[in-house]
Design a protein around this motif. Structure first.
Motif, PDB file in Angstrom:
ATOM      1  N   PHE A 350      14.905   8.646  43.809  1.00 34.55           N
ATOM      2  CA  PHE A 350      14.603   7.399  43.108  1.00 34.55           C
ATOM      3  C   PHE A 350      13.168   6.907  43.278  1.00 34.55           C
ATOM      4  O   PHE A 350      12.770   5.971  42.642  1.00 34.55           O
ATOM      5  N   GLY A 351      12.425   7.537  44.186  1.00 37.69           N
ATOM      6  CA  GLY A 351      11.147   6.918  44.494  1.00 37.69           C
ATOM      7  C   GLY A 351       9.922   7.615  43.938  1.00 37.69           C
ATOM      8  O   GLY A 351       8.928   6.967  43.641  1.00 37.69           O
ATOM      9  N   LEU A 352       9.949   8.932  43.778  1.00 37.61           N
ATOM     10  CA  LEU A 352       8.719   9.655  43.501  1.00 37.61           C
ATOM     11  C   LEU A 352       8.886  10.687  42.395  1.00 37.61           C
ATOM     12  O   LEU A 352       9.960  11.228  42.194  1.00 37.61           O
ATOM     13  N   VAL A 353       7.775  10.954  41.697  1.00 33.85           N
ATOM     14  CA  VAL A 353       7.729  12.065  40.762  1.00 33.85           C
ATOM     15  C   VAL A 353       6.858  13.127  41.435  1.00 33.85           C
ATOM     16  O   VAL A 353       5.632  13.035  41.431  1.00 33.85           O
ATOM     17  N   VAL A 359      -2.117   8.984  42.747  1.00 32.85           N
ATOM     18  CA  VAL A 359      -2.535   7.841  41.932  1.00 32.85           C
ATOM     19  C   VAL A 359      -1.434   7.433  40.963  1.00 32.85           C
ATOM     20  O   VAL A 359      -1.031   6.265  40.882  1.00 32.85           O
ATOM     21  N   ARG A 360      -0.910   8.422  40.227  1.00 35.23           N
ATOM     22  CA  ARG A 360       0.069   8.105  39.204  1.00 35.23           C
ATOM     23  C   ARG A 360       1.366   7.588  39.816  1.00 35.23           C
ATOM     24  O   ARG A 360       1.975   6.637  39.325  1.00 35.23           O
ATOM     25  N   SER A 363       0.842   4.010  40.744  1.00 32.17           N
ATOM     26  CA  SER A 363       0.660   3.079  39.630  1.00 32.17           C
ATOM     27  C   SER A 363       1.872   3.017  38.708  1.00 32.17           C
ATOM     28  O   SER A 363       2.030   2.071  37.954  1.00 32.17           O
ATOM     29  N   LEU A 364       2.745   4.028  38.805  1.00 28.34           N
ATOM     30  CA  LEU A 364       3.838   4.170  37.841  1.00 28.34           C
ATOM     31  C   LEU A 364       4.655   2.894  37.629  1.00 28.34           C
ATOM     32  O   LEU A 364       4.941   2.516  36.499  1.00 28.34           O
ATOM     33  N   ALA A 365       5.011   2.255  38.728  1.00 22.98           N
ATOM     34  CA  ALA A 365       5.838   1.047  38.597  1.00 22.98           C
ATOM     35  C   ALA A 365       4.991  -0.150  38.179  1.00 22.98           C
ATOM     36  O   ALA A 365       5.504  -1.237  37.981  1.00 22.98           O
ATOM     37  N   ASN A 366       3.691   0.066  38.059  1.00 23.96           N
ATOM     38  CA  ASN A 366       2.777  -1.059  37.881  1.00 23.96           C
ATOM     39  C   ASN A 366       1.876  -0.899  36.662  1.00 23.96           C
ATOM     40  O   ASN A 366       0.817  -1.506  36.590  1.00 23.96           O
ATOM     41  N   LEU A 367       2.295  -0.034  35.715  1.00 23.39           N
ATOM     42  CA  LEU A 367       1.389   0.261  34.605  1.00 23.39           C
ATOM     43  C   LEU A 367       1.013  -0.989  33.827  1.00 23.39           C
ATOM     44  O   LEU A 367      -0.060  -1.060  33.248  1.00 23.39           O
ATOM     45  N   GLY A 368       1.896  -1.992  33.845  1.00 19.60           N
ATOM     46  CA  GLY A 368       1.588  -3.248  33.183  1.00 19.60           C
ATOM     47  C   GLY A 368       0.274  -3.858  33.644  1.00 19.60           C
ATOM     48  O   GLY A 368      -0.458  -4.470  32.864  1.00 19.60           O
ATOM     49  N   GLN A 411       4.613  11.079  51.969  1.00 17.73           N
ATOM     50  CA  GLN A 411       5.321  10.757  50.722  1.00 17.73           C
ATOM     51  C   GLN A 411       5.934   9.367  50.829  1.00 17.73           C
ATOM     52  O   GLN A 411       5.863   8.571  49.896  1.00 17.73           O
ATOM     53  N   GLN A 412       6.489   9.075  51.998  1.00 20.94           N
ATOM     54  CA  GLN A 412       7.114   7.764  52.175  1.00 20.94           C
ATOM     55  C   GLN A 412       6.059   6.657  52.042  1.00 20.94           C
ATOM     56  O   GLN A 412       6.316   5.600  51.474  1.00 20.94           O
ATOM     57  N   LYS A 413       4.850   6.934  52.561  1.00 20.89           N
ATOM     58  CA  LYS A 413       3.782   5.932  52.425  1.00 20.89           C
ATOM     59  C   LYS A 413       3.417   5.696  50.958  1.00 20.89           C
ATOM     60  O   LYS A 413       3.085   4.575  50.567  1.00 20.89           O
ATOM     61  N   VAL A 414       3.486   6.754  50.142  1.00 19.43           N
ATOM     62  CA  VAL A 414       3.178   6.594  48.724  1.00 19.43           C
ATOM     63  C   VAL A 414       4.216   5.677  48.065  1.00 19.43           C
ATOM     64  O   VAL A 414       3.875   4.813  47.257  1.00 19.43           O
ATOM     65  N   VAL A 415       5.480   5.851  48.448  1.00 23.19           N
ATOM     66  CA  VAL A 415       6.520   4.966  47.905  1.00 23.19           C
ATOM     67  C   VAL A 415       6.224   3.515  48.295  1.00 23.19           C
ATOM     68  O   VAL A 415       6.290   2.597  47.478  1.00 23.19           O
ATOM     69  N   MET A 416       5.841   3.330  49.557  1.00 27.85           N
ATOM     70  CA  MET A 416       5.496   1.983  50.035  1.00 27.85           C
ATOM     71  C   MET A 416       4.320   1.418  49.244  1.00 27.85           C
ATOM     72  O   MET A 416       4.328   0.253  48.836  1.00 27.85           O
ATOM     73  N   ALA A 417       3.304   2.261  49.043  1.00 29.30           N
ATOM     74  CA  ALA A 417       2.092   1.820  48.345  1.00 29.30           C
ATOM     75  C   ALA A 417       2.434   1.345  46.941  1.00 29.30           C
ATOM     76  O   ALA A 417       1.955   0.308  46.472  1.00 29.30           O
ATOM     77  N   LYS A 418       3.297   2.110  46.285  1.00 32.88           N
ATOM     78  CA  LYS A 418       3.696   1.775  44.926  1.00 32.88           C
ATOM     79  C   LYS A 418       4.316   0.383  44.883  1.00 32.88           C
ATOM     80  O   LYS A 418       3.991  -0.436  44.023  1.00 32.88           O
TER      81      LYS A 418
END
Ligand code: ADP
Ligand code: MG
Length: 430
Positions: A350-353, A359-360, A363-368, A411-418
């Motif tokens: 559920f968290g990552l592609v 970067v993507r 930003s994915l959850a935040n493209l707005g 990877q977990q940090k990237v989920v947090m960052a998002k």
């Protein structure tokens, strides 16, 4: 090399483009011991173990690995070779095939064959005897996709144990296990030790090292900073070695002043697949408060947070109020608009592609924020994502590399960052 040393690393160095993952690593592992390997995220633990498992074969690193007194020279596609040598590994990332059963996964690539076709009876009976021997709570015919993440992890462990290993490597096996499952795993390790199996154990849970290991090697930035009997150490000393300075208090609490109630859940009932998964849950969360949700695997923790996030189960009755106003959140998009963020239990699902860049993913959850999904302002996307990645100290050669190439912790940090970039009012971490 003396008789009682089973493994010795001599000056092992491993480079990735832009990163030295291991630098001059030297230490010994005694036959039959449980050897803990610790270090912060990105210290090089998994990389070192992947050398032993043949993921990085001979020639892709420098230095020497001695195994039973001889240099280990695993060739390309060496993973089977490592198994033949008696080295089995449970990876940090799950490697099971979701559509296959527990039995098929455990014997994948070495199924018992009878006159040219798979002997299903033997496959199931051999699997059953492994599962019974170690009292693992899954059935041979269970399809992996339907298991909980703890059961998947136990299946991975059963797979490694079925290989009759001399050396068993466990890379953070307990992150998804319940207390009961962890106790069982500790018993299994003691049993294996009594049989003379050597175990290399990686965890981020300090108490597990002190409960189970004989010797502890600490890595920091790819270097060995200590390798000594666990009995000579204390948790404080180990943390100090890991981070490179004395730590007075491991988790300084800071001064928190919880404010008004921001989220109120009242008598919430929800069902999924015809089963009631939440049966009258009530609690209140205040602004600025950290609220813990405890329970065994399967008790409904994940179901609760997923339901609050508007995914998974259907609410049948009860109320959820945000800032005093009743809300009905349907789906993760709506949840985000209401200021909720969720770091899920299973970051892959559920968290990552994974094939996409850091970067993507951030930003994915935040493209707005960057002009919407049709016309992304790539400069501001890059700037914002890079800042988040730096704030959380994501270790990677560049923010353009695929998330799938990072260590699990990163990877977990990237989920947090998002989620932090989306500036949530409430952040849920499962
Ligand atoms: P640990 O398991 O201790 O968290 P790893 O061994 O996974 O650490 O990673 C050590 C370092 O090597 C990290 O900086 C990580 O980002 C990097 N790294 C690991 N695997 C790869 C890879 N396949 N490609 C590039 N860099 C990698
Ligand atoms: Mg790791």
């Amino acid at each position: 090399m003396s008789e009682d040393t089973i493994l010795e690393f001599r000056n092992v160095t491993k480079e990735f483009p832009g990163v030295t993952a291991l630098s001059d690593v030297s230490f010994k592992v005694k036959r039959g011991e449980i050897h803990g390997l610790c270090g912060e995220n990105g210290a090089g633990k998994s990389t070192l173990m992947k050398i032993l498992a043949g993921v990085y074969p001979y020639g892709t690193y420098s230095g020497t690995v001695l195994y039973n007194g001889k240099e280990l020279k695993l060739q390309n596609s060496a993973i089977q070779a490592a198994v033949r040598e008696g080295i089995a590994i449970v990876y940090q990332e799950l490697t099971l095939v979701p559509a296959m059963t527990v039995a098929e996964n455990i014997f994948l690539g070495r199924e018992p064959v009878e006159r040219g076709s798979i002997d299903w009876d033997r496959l199931h009976s051999e699997t059953r005897s492994i599962l019974e021997k170690y009292r693992l709570d899954v059935r041979p015919q269970d399809v992996v996709r339907n298991l909980g993440i703890g059961q998947m992890q136990m299946t991975e462990i059963a797979k490694a144990l079925s290989e009759d290993a001399q050396v068993l490597i466990l890379d953070e096996p307990t992150s998804a296990l319940s207390e009961v499952e962890i106790d069982r795993l500790m018993e299994i390790l003691q049993t294996l030790k009594a049989r003379g199996v050597t175990c290399i154990y990686i965890t981020h849970k300090m108490n597990e090292f002190f409960r189970i290991t004989d010797q502890l090697t600490v890595l920091r930035d790819g270097k060995v900073v200590s390798s000594q009997p666990t009995a000579e150490l204390t948790p404080e000393k180990v943390v100090g070695l890991m981070v490179g300075r004395e730590m007075k208090e491991r988790f300084p609490r800071g001064a928190r002043q919880p404010g008004d109630v921001i989220l109120e859940v009242q008598d919430l009932h929800a069902e999924w697949a015809g089963r009631e998964v939440l049966k009258g849950v009530s609690f209140a969360l205040r602004k600025g408060e950290i609220l813990g949700i405890a329970g065994l695997m399967g008790s409904g923790r994940t179901e609760l947070v997923m339901t609050l996030f508007g995914e998974f189960a259907n609410v049948t009755s009860g109320a959820v109020r945000l800032d005093g106003k009743p809300v009905q959140i349907k789906g993760s998009q709506a949840a985000m608009r209401h200021g909720l963020g969720l770091v899920p239990e299973d970051r892959k699902r559920f968290g990552l592609v994974l094939p996409q860049s850091i970067v993507r993913n951030i930003s994915l959850a935040n493209l707005g924020q960057f002009g919407g999904s049709l016309a992304v302002d790539e400069d501001s996307e890059l700037a914002a994502s890079t800042r988040m990645a730096q704030d959380l100290a994501v270790k990677a050669p560049s923010v353009q590399v695929a998330v799938g190439s990072l260590s699990g912790g990163n990877q977990q940090k990237v989920v947090m960052a998002k989620w932090l970039l989306s500036n949530p009012q409430i952040l849920i971490m499962d």
